[in-house]
Scaffold this active site. Sequence first.
Site, short mmCIF file in Angstrom:
data_model
loop_
_atom_site.label_atom_id
_atom_site.label_comp_id
_atom_site.label_asym_id
_atom_site.label_seq_id
_atom_site.Cartn_x
_atom_site.Cartn_y
_atom_site.Cartn_z
N HIS A 53 0.83 -1.18 0.00
CA HIS A 53 0.00 0.00 0.00
C HIS A 53 0.88 1.24 0.00
O HIS A 53 2.09 1.16 0.24
CB HIS A 53 -0.95 0.03 1.20
P1 TYD Z 1 -2.17 -3.84 7.61
O1 TYD Z 1 -2.30 -2.45 7.05
O2 TYD Z 1 -2.68 -4.96 6.77
O3 TYD Z 1 -0.65 -4.13 7.99
P2 TYD Z 1 0.67 -4.13 7.03
O4 TYD Z 1 0.75 -2.78 6.41
O5 TYD Z 1 1.83 -4.41 7.96
O6 TYD Z 1 0.53 -5.22 6.04
O7 TYD Z 1 -2.88 -3.84 9.03
C1 TYD Z 1 -3.32 -5.04 9.66
C2 TYD Z 1 -4.47 -4.71 10.61
O8 TYD Z 1 -4.02 -3.88 11.68
C3 TYD Z 1 -5.60 -3.99 9.92
O9 TYD Z 1 -6.82 -4.53 10.44
C4 TYD Z 1 -5.47 -2.56 10.40
C5 TYD Z 1 -4.81 -2.70 11.74
N1 TYD Z 1 -3.95 -1.56 12.13
C6 TYD Z 1 -4.35 -0.70 13.12
O10 TYD Z 1 -5.46 -0.84 13.72
N2 TYD Z 1 -3.53 0.32 13.48
C7 TYD Z 1 -2.32 0.51 12.89
O11 TYD Z 1 -1.58 1.47 13.25
C8 TYD Z 1 -1.92 -0.38 11.82
C9 TYD Z 1 -0.61 -0.20 11.11
C10 TYD Z 1 -2.77 -1.41 11.48
#
Ligand code: TYD
Length: 139
Positions: A53
Amino acid sequence: MSLISQARLIDLQKHADDRGHLVVVESNCGIPFDIKRLFYIYGTKPTAVRGQHANRKSEFLLVALSGSCSVKIDDGMHEEVFVLDNPGVGLYIPKMLWKEMFDFSPDCVLLSISNELYDSEEYIRDYESYREIMATSSL
Ligand code: TYD
């Protein structure tokens, strides 16, 4: 300076003595932003790819506190891969770069420090949409 060239490895402030090592990260001191949030990932499957992303507002400093992983950054035209395997070095990623984390070692603990609180609305999660935005942006 192009957006992708703003991403860089930063040597963090280290204090070593005969007891071991201490690393300091402070707002706007060696890193170019105010710190509002940190989160970390661990126990990542070696085949997993995280990230995938871009963020409209969030900038990041990524630090492999233990183990190692690779981070690919991409501006829609060019990409670059960094290996994080040193808890004394952070990767700065400005906003609006696409990023993917992969090749996690089983012991990897990857710390992310950011200038923004979590806001799912600021994420661009579709790569083709990201490329279109970047193709028409003046960044
Ligand atoms: P995700 O964006 O998929 O993680 P990555 O970028 O490492 O692949 O996030 C995983 C889950 O965690 C998603 O349900 C959103 C949540 N999340 C939060 O609640 N707060 C945060 O600061 C982050 C980074 C993720």
